[in-house]
Structures are given as structure tokens and as C-alpha cells.
Design an enzyme around this catalytic site. Structure first.
Site, short mmCIF file in Angstrom:
data_model
loop_
_atom_site.label_atom_id
_atom_site.label_comp_id
_atom_site.label_asym_id
_atom_site.label_seq_id
_atom_site.Cartn_x
_atom_site.Cartn_y
_atom_site.Cartn_z
CE LYS A 279 -3.77 -1.87 2.53
NZ LYS A 279 -5.22 -1.81 1.46
NE ARG A 353 -11.00 -9.53 -2.73
CZ ARG A 353 -11.12 -8.92 -3.07
NH1 ARG A 353 -11.55 -9.22 -4.52
NH2 ARG A 353 -11.40 -7.43 -3.15
N1 BES Z 1 -8.48 -3.45 4.61
C1 BES Z 1 -8.17 -3.35 2.88
C2 BES Z 1 -9.12 -3.04 3.06
C3 BES Z 1 -9.97 -1.24 2.93
C4 BES Z 1 -9.42 0.09 2.59
C5 BES Z 1 -10.23 -0.80 3.99
C6 BES Z 1 -9.14 1.18 3.40
C7 BES Z 1 -10.15 0.47 5.06
C8 BES Z 1 -9.98 1.12 4.19
C9 BES Z 1 -8.24 -4.73 1.93
O1 BES Z 1 -7.60 -5.75 2.55
C10 BES Z 1 -8.04 -4.22 0.48
O2 BES Z 1 -6.78 -4.22 0.19
N2 BES Z 1 -8.39 -4.54 -0.88
C11 BES Z 1 -8.49 -4.20 -1.51
C12 BES Z 1 -8.43 -4.91 -2.90
C13 BES Z 1 -8.41 -4.17 -4.31
C14 BES Z 1 -6.76 -4.69 -4.04
C15 BES Z 1 -9.05 -5.23 -5.63
C16 BES Z 1 -8.74 -2.48 -2.10
O3 BES Z 1 -9.87 -2.00 -1.75
O4 BES Z 1 -8.27 -1.56 -2.08
MN MN Z 2 -5.20 -5.60 1.71
#
Ligand code: BES
Ligand code: MN
Ligand code: ZN
Length: 496
Positions: A279, A353
Site C-alpha cells: 500500500k 477474502r
Molecule cells: N483492508 C483493505 C480494505 C480497506 C481499504 C479498508 C481502505 C478500509 C480502508 C483490503 O484488504 C484491501 O486492501 N482491499 C483492496 C482490494 C483491491 C486490491 C481489489 C482495496 O480495497 O483496495
Molecule cells: Mn488489503
């Protein structure tokens, strides 16, 4: 804080403060009228002079009001009577509690609870007053070297009902409010703790402590047992971190032996760096909250046990860290889930997931009445619904309706998104049974589509709480959502 319920007239209440409401245009609430009569028009005079206009957000504290037993009377502005809805009630109670605690008043009797809120009943008013009061006084200073300045805090709150006949109903509403507040506090604390303290091991310890205190059954599985179960997808995420994973099974056996359990499944990523699909740095600290689904499962089970709900409830928690390392998942890796289905990991940041799918397969063993998973799953859900509603997706409309209704009465709302087959195509993979991402479009829906493939054997719903589990900015912190929703859902099921 100690909260109790009482019937009686406002002018006769002894103690530090009675709290009554005034509407716009100086219209007094019933309790304010009674105070005014006992005090020979004292409030009428004050309102006429314009010291208090009844606007939402206004307030006035009065001392030594003639003919009134209490030391103080707090007038709280309620705004327009015709528009008095949930939000206005909750704000009026919140501002009263904040004011009382700022002044350092030790006890108070709240008559705001008598005020009629559109479409709501007395029990709702009482339960919400409990929640708002506990919320307003919540502090998290466990990690500070010196505890924050100790204010003389509000220690005792009495909620007033007009009729003695309402006392029994009121007691039940307060008990439910207190149980939810206990679960909310647990979920907030776990969310607010940093990732170096709130590790998978720590969550497992908390589950054990909870089980001991509330008489729940608990089983904590470590790496070798998780391997034996064949949770290859879950373990692929865990292996990137030096923190060992845990799989937790918590049981509340409130129903009869043969009753199928309601199963709650929580995402417990104690820190989500994204893994190799790292990230960006800005606000990455907030990814310590990525275990809030798991925390809400613990909170809901705590409340179910405290309320002794006559229902069998099982909580499943998959918990690990998502970190980049030489052993971490790489984009393009293919893993085999407990269900036998293979997954091509195109983005290691779609890890939630990957851990949930194995927990959903494990749930089949429990012959569930239904399964609800709770997860901070997608940033897309924050874009779709903001920080107001949690996302809801389900393979059964009856279950979806139950959750929508529970969210409404708990003031912890969710909103349904479609789980149509049309979206499933986006998960196609050239190399495995499915990919773990479906592209940017409809991100919350494709995430749920992925999960649905592991939840075909039972009624299932998914709550995406990415936008609702915590607040960003100056007031950064866990919200304890959706513990309220879950407890109402369970309570309704228990009532049959
Ligand atoms: N934990 C995150 C989702 C999240 C993001 C929660 C921002 C709260 C605030 C999750 O594991 C994630 O990183 N999801 C990705 C999925 C994508 C790679 C398809 C996302 O939402 O960017
Ligand atoms: Mn994630
Ligand atoms: Zn995550």
C-alpha cells in the site's frame, strides 16, 4: 458508568442535575413543563427573556431553581418538534452528556428519554441513550505513559420514564444497551490498539479471556492445526509475516442442543501492509483496524453471553498479518483453498477474502442456521457508501432483510448491494479456478462474489465495514460497529 431507570416527576428528583428538553419557539417538553409549574413559571421567564431559544445544539444550565429538589436543571435545545427524528434525539442526548461531564457533575437524571422520536418507541430511546452516554465518555489512553487528566466524570445516570408500568420494558432496554455498549467498547479497544500489541496471538488471548469471563466455549488453533484443516489460502497470507496466525472458534450455547448455530465470521488482519502489492505510505497506520470484523464478532458474542440469549451462536475468527517478505504471496501465485478450489493471487492486497474463504468453508462443518461474515474488505465500499452505512451482500433475501432491519433499530445501518451472477465473470482466471480480484469496477461486489463461491451450502450474508468500523481524521478511532446491528440480529433470532 452506572445507568438505571426510574419513574417519578422531574421536580422531585434529588441529586446533582435533572436534564429536560425545550423545542424551538420555546416550546417546553412535558418534564420541562412540570419543572416550570413547580418553580412558578421560572422557565417561562427565562425562555421569554431569550436566554434559551430551544434551537438544536443550544443549552442552559440553571442552579438552585426555586421549588426544585435537584441542585441543577439543564435545559437542552431540541430544535423543531415536527422534525424530531433519530439524529436530533441522539445529538441532544450526546450534547447533554458531554456538557455534564465537562462541568464535572457526578450524577444526573435524564428526562430527554420521554421525548417522542418519529417512528421510534420508548425502548429505543432508552437503549440509545445508554449507548450514546457510554460512547460520549469513552477514552482510549492505554498506550499513553501518563493517564490523561482525570476529569471528575459522570458516574451515575438515571433514565426517566413517565409511567411506572414502563419500568419493566425500560429495564430490558437498558440491559440490552449496556450489553451492546460492553461489546462496542471491546471492539473499539481492540481496534485502537496498535498492530504491535494487538497481534493474532493477542486476539486469541482476548478470546480466551472473554470465554472464561462469560462462560463461552473456545478453541484456538495454531499453525499446525490450520495446516491440517487444509486452509491453504488463509496460510498463504499468514506466511508472509513473522507473527504466527490463529484460527479461533468461540461458542455461546444459549439454545437447545439440536438448534443449528448462527455463525459469525470475522476478518482479523491485525495489520494490512498490502503485502508485496504494498500500500502507499499515507495513512497506512489505519490498517491496524483491519481486524475490526474479528473484534465485532468478539463484541457480539460478549453481548450475547451477557444477555444470555437463548440461541446458539458460533464465532469464527481467522487472524494473521499481511506483510511483504521473502515468504509472502507474490502476484501470480496460485494457492489451494480448504474447499479445494484454486485461486490465482493477482493482488496480494486483496488478502481479506483469502483468509475468509477458508473460514467460510470451515463453517460448513457446523451445519449452520446461517452465516454472516464481517470484514473491512474493500476501499470501494467507502467510495460507494461513505462512512454511514456498511455494505451488505447476501445469497438469501430473507437474511438480508433481517440484517437491514437490525441495522435500522440499532442505529447501525447497512445497505444492500447486488450479488448478481453477471459480476461473477470478472473473477475469471487463465491459470486457476478464479482470480482474487475483479478489477476496479464494482470492487465491493466482486469481493463478495469471490466469497459467495465458498458459501454455497448455507444462507449467507456479508457485511463490508471498511467505511464504518473506524473514523479517520482528528477523532481517529474505532467505532465498535457493527456490534449493535449484530446483537439486534441475534436477539431477534433468539426471540423467534
Ligand atoms: N483492508 C483493505 C480494505 C480497506 C481499504 C479498508 C481502505 C478500509 C480502508 C483490503 O484488504 C484491501 O486492501 N482491499 C483492496 C482490494 C483491491 C486490491 C481489489 C482495496 O480495497 O483496495
Ligand atoms: Mn488489503
Ligand atoms: Zn485488508
Amino acid at each position: 458508568m452506572e445507568i438505571s431507570i426510574k419513574s417519578g416527576s422531574p421536580e422531585k428528583q434529588r441529586g446533582a442535575c435533572v436534564v429536560v428538553g425545550v423545542f424551538d419557539h420555546r416550546k417546553m417538553s412535558p418534564a420541562a413543563e412540570l419543572i416550570d409549574q413547580a418553580a412558578n413559571g421560572y422557565l417561562t421567564d427565562i425562555l421569554r427573556r431569550g436566554d434559551m431559544d430551544g434551537k438544536q445544539g443550544s443549552s442552559l444550565i440553571l442552579h438552585n431553581v426555586p421549588g426544585i429538589a435537584s441542585e441543577r436543571v439543564l435545559l437542552v435545545g431540541l430544535g423543531k418538534e415536527r422534525e424530531f427524528r433519530d439524529k436530533h434525539y441522539l445529538e441532544a442526548v450526546r450534547s447533554a452528556i458531554k456538557l455534564l461531564s465537562d462541568i464535572g457533575v457526578s450524577d444526573a437524571t435524564l428526562f430527554l428519554t420521554e421525548i417522542r422520536v418519529k417512528k421510534r418507541e420508548l425502548a429505543w430511546n432508552l437503549e440509545q441513550a445508554v449507548l450514546v452516554a457510554q460512547e460520549a465518555l469513552y477514552r482510549f489512553d492505554q498506550m499513553k505513559s501518563k493517564p490523561g487528566e482525570q476529569k471528575k466524570n459522570l458516574r451515575k445516570l438515571v433514565l426517566a420514564v413517565q409511567r411506572r408500568g414502563d419500568l419493566a420494558l425500560g429495564e430490558a432496554a437498558v440491559a440490552r444497551g449496556m450489553a451492546i455498549a460492553g461489546g462496542v467498547k471491546l471492539a473499539k479497544d481492540l481496534g485502537n490498539l496498535p498492530g504491535n500489541v494487538c497481534t493474532p496471538t493477542y486476539i486469541a488471548e482476548q478470546a480466551k479471556a472473554l470465554a472464561k469471563e462469560f462462560g463461552l466455549g473456545v478453541e484456538v488453533m495454531q499453525q499446525p492445526e490450520i495446516e491440517k484443516l487444509g486452509m491453504g489460502s488463509f496460510l498463504s497470507v499468514a506466511k508472509g509475516s513473522d507473527e504466527p496466525p490463529r484460527f479461533i472458534v468461540l461458542t455461546h450455547k444459549g439454545g437447545d442442543k439440536k438448534q443449528k448455530p448462527v455463525v459469525l465470521v470475522g476478518k482479523g488482519i491485525t495489520f494490512d501492509s498490502g503485502g508485496i502489492s504494498l500500500k502507499p505510505g499515507a495513512e497506512m497506520d489505519e490498517m491496524k483496524y483491519d481486524m475490526c470484523g474479528a473484534a465485532s464478532v468478539l463484541g457480539a458474542l460478549r453481548a450475547a453471553a451477557e444477555l444470555k440469549l437463548p440461541l446458539n451462536v458460533t464465532g469464527l475468527i481467522a487472524t494473521c498479518e499481511n506483510m511483504p517478505s521473502g515468504r509472502a504471496n507474490k502476484p501470480g501465485d496460485v494457492v489451494t483453498s480448504m474447499s479445494g478450489q484454486t485461486i490465482e493471487i493477482l493482488n496480494t492486497d486483496a488478502e481479506g477474502r483469502l483468509i475468509l474463504c477458508d473460514a467460510l468453508t470451515y463453517a460448513e462443518k457446523l451445519d449452520p442456521a446461517c452465516v454472516v461474515d464481517i470484514a473491512t474488505l474493500t476501499g470501494a465500499c467507502v467510495i460507494a457508501l461513505g462512512h454511514v452505512a456498511s455494505g451488505l451482500l447476501a445469497n438469501d433475501d430473507g437474511l438480508a432483510r433481517e440484517l437491514l432491519h437490525a441495522g435500522d433499530i440499532a442505529s447501525d445501518r447497512c445497505w444492500q448491494l447486488p450479488l448478481w451472477d453477471d459480476y461473477q465473470d470478472l473473477l475469471k482466471s487463465n491459470f486457476a479456478d478464479m482470480a482474487n480480484i475483479g478489477g476496479r469496477a464494482g470492487g465491493t461486489i466482486t469481493a463478495a462474489c469471490f466469497l459467495s463461491r465458498f458459501a454455497e451450502k448455507y444462507d449467507w450474508a456479508h457485511l463490508d465495514i471498511a467505511g464504518t468500523a473506524w473514523k479517520s481524521g482528528k477523532e481517529k478511532g474505532g467505532t465498535g460497529r457493527p456490534v449493535g446491528l449484530l446483537v439486534h440480529f441475534l436477539a431477534k433470532r433468539a426471540a423467534g
